[in-house]
Write an enzyme that holds these catalytic residues in place. Sequence first.
Site, PDB file in Angstrom:
ATOM      1  N   THR A 118       8.378 -43.352 -52.864  1.00 13.93           N
ATOM      2  CA  THR A 118       8.446 -42.197 -53.749  1.00 13.93           C
ATOM      3  C   THR A 118       7.799 -42.500 -55.092  1.00 13.93           C
ATOM      4  O   THR A 118       8.119 -43.498 -55.725  1.00 13.93           O
ATOM      5  CB  THR A 118       9.925 -41.834 -54.011  1.00 13.93           C
ATOM      6  N   LYS A 178      13.604 -59.108 -62.263  1.00 13.04           N
ATOM      7  CA  LYS A 178      12.468 -58.589 -63.030  1.00 13.04           C
ATOM      8  C   LYS A 178      11.879 -59.617 -64.003  1.00 13.04           C
ATOM      9  O   LYS A 178      10.662 -59.709 -64.158  1.00 13.04           O
ATOM     10  CB  LYS A 178      12.950 -57.348 -63.802  1.00 13.04           C
ATOM     11  N   HIS A 206      20.290 -33.737 -51.319  1.00 13.89           N
ATOM     12  CA  HIS A 206      18.993 -34.122 -51.887  1.00 13.89           C
ATOM     13  C   HIS A 206      18.122 -32.916 -52.259  1.00 13.89           C
ATOM     14  O   HIS A 206      17.150 -33.059 -53.010  1.00 13.89           O
ATOM     15  CB  HIS A 206      18.260 -35.007 -50.861  1.00 13.89           C
ATOM     16  N   ASP A 229       7.974 -53.469 -59.089  1.00 14.24           N
ATOM     17  CA  ASP A 229       8.079 -52.537 -57.961  1.00 14.24           C
ATOM     18  C   ASP A 229       7.062 -52.880 -56.875  1.00 14.24           C
ATOM     19  O   ASP A 229       7.381 -52.892 -55.685  1.00 14.24           O
ATOM     20  CB  ASP A 229       7.868 -51.095 -58.439  1.00 14.24           C
ATOM     21  N   LEU A 289       3.300 -59.828 -62.753  1.00 21.23           N
ATOM     22  CA  LEU A 289       3.261 -58.941 -61.587  1.00 21.23           C
ATOM     23  C   LEU A 289       4.147 -57.731 -61.839  1.00 21.23           C
ATOM     24  O   LEU A 289       5.153 -57.824 -62.541  1.00 21.23           O
ATOM     25  CB  LEU A 289       3.761 -59.692 -60.345  1.00 21.23           C
TER      26      LEU A 289
END
Length: 612
Positions: free
Chosen positions: A441, A406, A327, A417, A414
Site C-alpha cells: 500500500t 529503524k 476497512h 520500508d 537504507l
Amino acid sequence: MQKQVLASTEERTFQYQDFLPSLPVPPLDDSLSKYLDAVKPFLNEEEYQRTENIVKKFKNGIGKELHEKLLERAKTRRNWLEDWWLNVAYLDLRISTQIHCNMGGPCPYIEHCWPPKEGTQIERACVYTWNILKFWELLRTEKVPVERSLDEVLDMSQFRMLFCTCKIPGVTRDSISHCFKTETEGECPSHLVVLCRGRVFAFDALHEGNMLTPPELSRQLTHIQKTCHSEPDGPGLAALTSWERTKWAELREYLINLDPKNLTHLEKIQRSLFVICLDDCSPHATPEDYTEVTKMGLTGDPTVRWGDKSYSCIFFSNGTCSAFCDHAPFDAMALISMSHYTEKNFLENEGKWKGSDTVRDIPWPEELVFTVDQKIINEIGYAKEFYYKKVSDVQLVTYAFTSFGKVLIRKQKLHPDTFVQLAIQLAYYKCHGRPGCCYETAMTRRFYHGRTETVRSCTVEAVEWCKSMLDPSESTYQRLQLMHQAFVKHNKMRKDCESGKGFDRHLLGLLLIAQEQGLPVPELYTDNAFTASGGGGNFVLSTSLTGYTRFSGCALPMVDHGYGFFYSIRDDRIITNCSSWKSCPETDAEVLCRTVYQCFQDMIQLTIAAQL
C-alpha cells in the site's frame, strides 16, 4: 490564496480540504510501460512478447479511447477514483467482509502501563474509552493536527469516518451511513454501543454537555457486565454482520419487517460513536509475541463484534485490548494516528485516571432488545457455524523481531520500508522457489480524498537480487550491487505512487469505463499476465507498513494461496503480522515469518560485510 490560509495562527483539522489538488490521471504511455515492467518477472520470453503485443494494441486502440473518457470524467470530479474504489474494493463484495476485509490490531499497552491481568477489563476499558472520546472532541473542534508529508498537507477526510460510521448491507451493493459532524457543522450523535455476551446496550457519552469521566463510564460498563453475567446470554444478533453480504442484507430486511423497533435499534448502532466489545477471552500477550491477542481481535467471538462498524475497541477479560475496523470507510493510517495520540495520554498518566472520582446521576444504559423469531435464531446459529469454520482455517503469527530496527537500517543508509519489502521478496523466493506478486500500500493522501495506490514490490531488480542471494557462486560485491539497484527501483516506485503516478488504479479506471459503456472487456485484462502479476486482486503477498509507532495491525490474505504481511518499524525492532490459510498446503505463515527474520539478518550482514 493558499499562502494566506497557511499563515493563519491556529490550524484547523479540515481547513485545507478545499485547497488540495485533484487526483491526477497519469499519461497512458507511462502507465502501460510501468505495467509491462511489472509483469516481466512472471513471464517467459514468449509470453512477454505476447503481452507486449496486447499492450501495444490496447495503447493504439481501445485503451486510447478509454483514457480520453477517463480524462473527461476527471474534469468534473476532484477525485475520479473515489466512488469507484469504494464500490469495487469494498461495497460490491458479497463475501464475508468481516472475515476477509476488516482490519485490526493489538494495543501495545502491555509494554508499559497495562500488563495482562485478570479483573482489569472494565477499569482499562473506561480509561481507554475516555481517551478515544477526547480525540473525538478534538476532531469535533478541529484541533487534531493536520498531517503532512515533507511539508505537503495531507487529506484529513478519513478521520471523519472513525466515528458515527457504519456499513449497511445491501442485496447487491452495501452503503455507508455516516453521521459525524464538526461543531461548526452541527449536532453529532454522542452515544456509545456496548456488546457483551450476545446482548447490545447503549448510553450517552455526554451528560449535560460534559463528557463522562472514567469513573462514570465505569458505572455504566459495570452495570452492563453485572447484568450480562447474572442473566442468560442474549441472542448474539451481531453474528449476522459476519455473514456473506447478501444473506445479511436479506436478514436485516426481515428483522425490520418483523418489528419496526428493530430498525430503531439498528440505526442506534449505526449512528453510535463507536462500539465497545467486552470479550470473555483472556488471550496471551507479551511484547515479543502478540499472536493470540491479534488473532482473537481479528477472528474472535462474532456475537460481540459488530463487523460493519467503522471502529470498535475490544476489551478482553485479562485487560488486553485490540482495535477492530471495517476497512471500507478508511485506511489503517487514520486509526494508527488516533491510537498514537491516545497512547501519549496513556503514558503521561501511566494508564490511570488521575481526575475526580465523583459520579454524577446519569441515566443507566439502555438495552437494545431486538424482536427475534425462530428463523432469526436459527440464522444466527448458521452464521456462527459459517464464521467459526472459516476463521478456524486462519494461521496468524504476530512476533517482534528484536535484533535491530529503524536506527540500524537508517545507519546503513537504507530506507526501512524498502528493507522489509525486499526481505519479504527474498523470503517468499526461498520458501516457494519463484517470485511472489506483491501488493504494497502507498498512500495518495496529498490529493483530495486520496486513499491508496499499489506498489508492486516484485520487480525485475528484486528478483535478480533474490537469485544472487541464493546462488553460492555470487560475490558479496555483486549481491550488494543488485540489492542497491532493487532499493533504488522500489524507492522510485513508492514515490511515483504517492505522487499519483502509479498504474494500478489507472488500469482499473480504464476497465470500469469500458464496463460503464457496455464495451467488451479489453484483452489486456483477460491476458494471463494480468492475473499472474497480481492484477484483479490476485496478489499472493498482500502487504503494508503500518508506520513507525508502537501500533501494528493486519488483515487476512487476498487469495487462498497467499499471505497477509503487515509490519510496523520501531527504532529497535520490527513487529510483523503474517497470516495464511491452513487449508492451503503450500503456505505457512510461521515459516514465512521466520524466513523473513533470517533475511533481515542476511541483508544487514551483507551491508556490514561490504563496509569491512
